[in-house]
Design an enzyme around this catalytic site. Structure first.
Site, PDB file in Angstrom:
ATOM      1  N   GLY A 281      -7.868 -14.369  44.621  1.00 47.77           N
ATOM      2  CA  GLY A 281      -9.160 -15.039  44.467  1.00 47.77           C
ATOM      3  C   GLY A 281     -10.190 -14.278  43.648  1.00 47.77           C
ATOM      4  O   GLY A 281     -11.384 -14.522  43.792  1.00 47.77           O
TER       5      GLY A 281
ATOM      6  N   ASN B 266     -10.726 -14.616  40.489  1.00 49.47           N
ATOM      7  CA  ASN B 266     -11.389 -15.625  39.640  1.00 49.47           C
ATOM      8  C   ASN B 266     -12.345 -16.481  40.463  1.00 49.47           C
ATOM      9  O   ASN B 266     -13.405 -16.870  39.974  1.00 49.47           O
ATOM     10  CB  ASN B 266     -10.355 -16.517  38.940  1.00 49.47           C
ATOM     11  CG  ASN B 266      -9.820 -15.887  37.666  1.00 49.47           C
ATOM     12  OD1 ASN B 266     -10.564 -15.722  36.702  1.00 49.47           O
ATOM     13  ND2 ASN B 266      -8.552 -15.512  37.667  1.00 49.47           N
TER      14      ASN B 266
ATOM     15  N   ASN C   4      -7.874 -25.326  34.481  1.00 52.44           N
ATOM     16  CA  ASN C   4      -7.000 -24.254  34.971  1.00 52.44           C
ATOM     17  C   ASN C   4      -7.189 -23.029  34.096  1.00 52.44           C
ATOM     18  O   ASN C   4      -7.539 -23.146  32.922  1.00 52.44           O
ATOM     19  CB  ASN C   4      -5.538 -24.706  34.902  1.00 52.44           C
ATOM     20  CG  ASN C   4      -4.586 -23.653  35.438  1.00 52.44           C
ATOM     21  OD1 ASN C   4      -4.873 -22.990  36.433  1.00 52.44           O
ATOM     22  ND2 ASN C   4      -3.450 -23.463  34.781  1.00 52.44           N
TER      23      ASN C   4
ATOM     24  N   HIS D 193      -4.988 -19.727  32.786  1.00 52.60           N
ATOM     25  CA  HIS D 193      -3.603 -19.274  32.701  1.00 52.60           C
ATOM     26  C   HIS D 193      -3.560 -17.931  31.966  1.00 52.60           C
ATOM     27  O   HIS D 193      -4.223 -17.765  30.940  1.00 52.60           O
ATOM     28  CB  HIS D 193      -2.765 -20.323  31.957  1.00 52.60           C
ATOM     29  CG  HIS D 193      -1.318 -19.974  31.903  1.00 52.60           C
ATOM     30  ND1 HIS D 193      -0.489 -20.139  32.986  1.00 52.60           N
ATOM     31  CD2 HIS D 193      -0.553 -19.434  30.921  1.00 52.60           C
ATOM     32  CE1 HIS D 193       0.730 -19.719  32.665  1.00 52.60           C
ATOM     33  NE2 HIS D 193       0.711 -19.289  31.417  1.00 52.60           N
TER      34      HIS D 193
ATOM     35  N   ASP E 270       0.804 -26.502  32.144  1.00 53.86           N
ATOM     36  CA  ASP E 270       0.089 -25.606  31.228  1.00 53.86           C
ATOM     37  C   ASP E 270      -0.011 -26.160  29.804  1.00 53.86           C
ATOM     38  O   ASP E 270       0.073 -25.408  28.822  1.00 53.86           O
ATOM     39  CB  ASP E 270       0.761 -24.216  31.206  1.00 53.86           C
ATOM     40  CG  ASP E 270       0.760 -23.556  32.579  1.00 53.86           C
ATOM     41  OD1 ASP E 270      -0.185 -23.806  33.344  1.00 53.86           O
ATOM     42  OD2 ASP E 270       1.707 -22.807  32.881  1.00 53.86           O
TER      43      ASP E 270
HETATM   44  C1  GAR Z   1      -4.718 -15.063  37.430  1.00 56.75           C
HETATM   45  O1  GAR Z   1      -4.224 -14.120  36.507  1.00 56.75           O
HETATM   46  C2  GAR Z   1      -4.465 -16.476  36.940  1.00 56.75           C
HETATM   47  O2  GAR Z   1      -4.600 -16.616  35.559  1.00 56.75           O
HETATM   48  C3  GAR Z   1      -3.036 -16.672  37.354  1.00 56.75           C
HETATM   49  O3  GAR Z   1      -2.951 -16.082  38.632  1.00 56.75           O
HETATM   50  C4  GAR Z   1      -3.908 -15.019  38.720  1.00 56.75           C
HETATM   51  C5  GAR Z   1      -4.754 -15.258  39.937  1.00 56.75           C
HETATM   52  O4  GAR Z   1      -5.591 -14.167  40.203  1.00 56.75           O
HETATM   53  N1  GAR Z   1      -2.694 -18.046  37.357  1.00 56.75           N
HETATM   54  C6  GAR Z   1      -1.468 -18.494  37.093  1.00 56.75           C
HETATM   55  O5  GAR Z   1      -0.526 -17.773  36.823  1.00 56.75           O
HETATM   56  C7  GAR Z   1      -1.331 -20.003  37.148  1.00 56.75           C
HETATM   57  N2  GAR Z   1      -0.099 -20.396  36.604  1.00 56.75           N
HETATM   58  P1  GAR Z   1      -6.808 -14.298  41.197  1.00 56.75           P
HETATM   59  O6  GAR Z   1      -6.273 -14.946  42.480  1.00 56.75           O
HETATM   60  O7  GAR Z   1      -7.263 -12.888  41.445  1.00 56.75           O
HETATM   61  O8  GAR Z   1      -7.865 -15.163  40.562  1.00 56.75           O
END
Ligand code: GAR
Length: 193
Positions: free
Chosen positions: A20, A22, A112, A114, A150
């Site tokens: 979490g 982001n 989203n 990515h 994606d």
């Molecule tokens: C982030 O790097 C995001 O871009 C990726 O998961 C991570 C989550 O980090 N998302 C994906 O790979 C989606 N396919 P966070 O929970 O610390 O935000």
């Protein structure tokens, strides 16, 4: 384009599955005066997601949704979203794939982030694949969600240089730092801010 309703902020839900970070950066952004969004609901498919703590810290309600049955799970999510009059969804490390019918319900309203320079490296293990292919750059992308994984329209991207000694872990860390800046920037762009 997402229509803003004047000075009132657009009600937003953030979907997470894990750390979490982001989510945290989006919450901090949403608190700013010039932010067009207000985060009213956090959805997680994982009761153990570390990111759920940010809901508690910032007093934002969360719903943990059991994903054993995807169609029931999505019905529950839609109920929660409508209940809170959510107008925009930000996927932030949400590791479930939304169904076509769910996406149709919120057409053009789901974003989203990515961790790659899409259209390169859709799906999982992006950092490992970028390094194995001797890429000089990777990065992150904020895009609209459509029914193909994606593949929705790109809103913003940020390049990150891959160093000689980068590992998937070190690269993920560098890219994540950029993600925290890119997501708010992409939302501002959507609202012409
Ligand atoms: C982030 O790097 C995001 O871009 C990726 O998961 C991570 C989550 O980090 N998302 C994906 O790979 C989606 N396919 P966070 O929970 O610390 O935000």
């Amino acid at each position: 384009m997402v229509q803003s309703t004047g000075p009132k902020k657009i009600k937003c839900s953030v979907f997470i599955s894990g750390t979490g970070s982001n989510l945290k950066s989006l919450i901090q952004f949403s608190k700013k005066k010039n932010s067009p969004i207000s985060i009213k609901l956090i959805i997680s498919d994982n009761a153990k997601a570390k990111g759920l703590k940010f809901g508690k810290i910032f007093k934002i309600p969360n719903k943990v949704i059991n994903y054993k049955n995807k169609s029931i799970a999505e019905k529950k999510i839609i109920y929660e979203l409508k209940n809170k009059d959510i107008r925009i969804i930000c996927l932030a490390g949400f590791m479930k794939i939304l169904s076509k019918s769910f996406i149709k319900n919120f057409k053009g309203k789901i974003l989203n982030i990515h961790p790659s320079l899409l259209p390169k490296y859709k799906g999982l293990n992006t950092h490992q694949r970028a390094i194995s292919n001797n890429e000089k750059y990777s990065g992150c992308t904020v895009h609209f969600v459509n029914s193909r994984l994606d593949s929705g329209k790109i809103i913003l991207q940020k390049e990150v240089k891959i160093g000689k000694f980068d590992t998937p872990k070190s690269l993920a860390k560098k890219i994540l730092l950029q993600e925290h800046k890119l997501y708010p920037k992409a939302i501002k762009k959507l609202f012409n801010l």
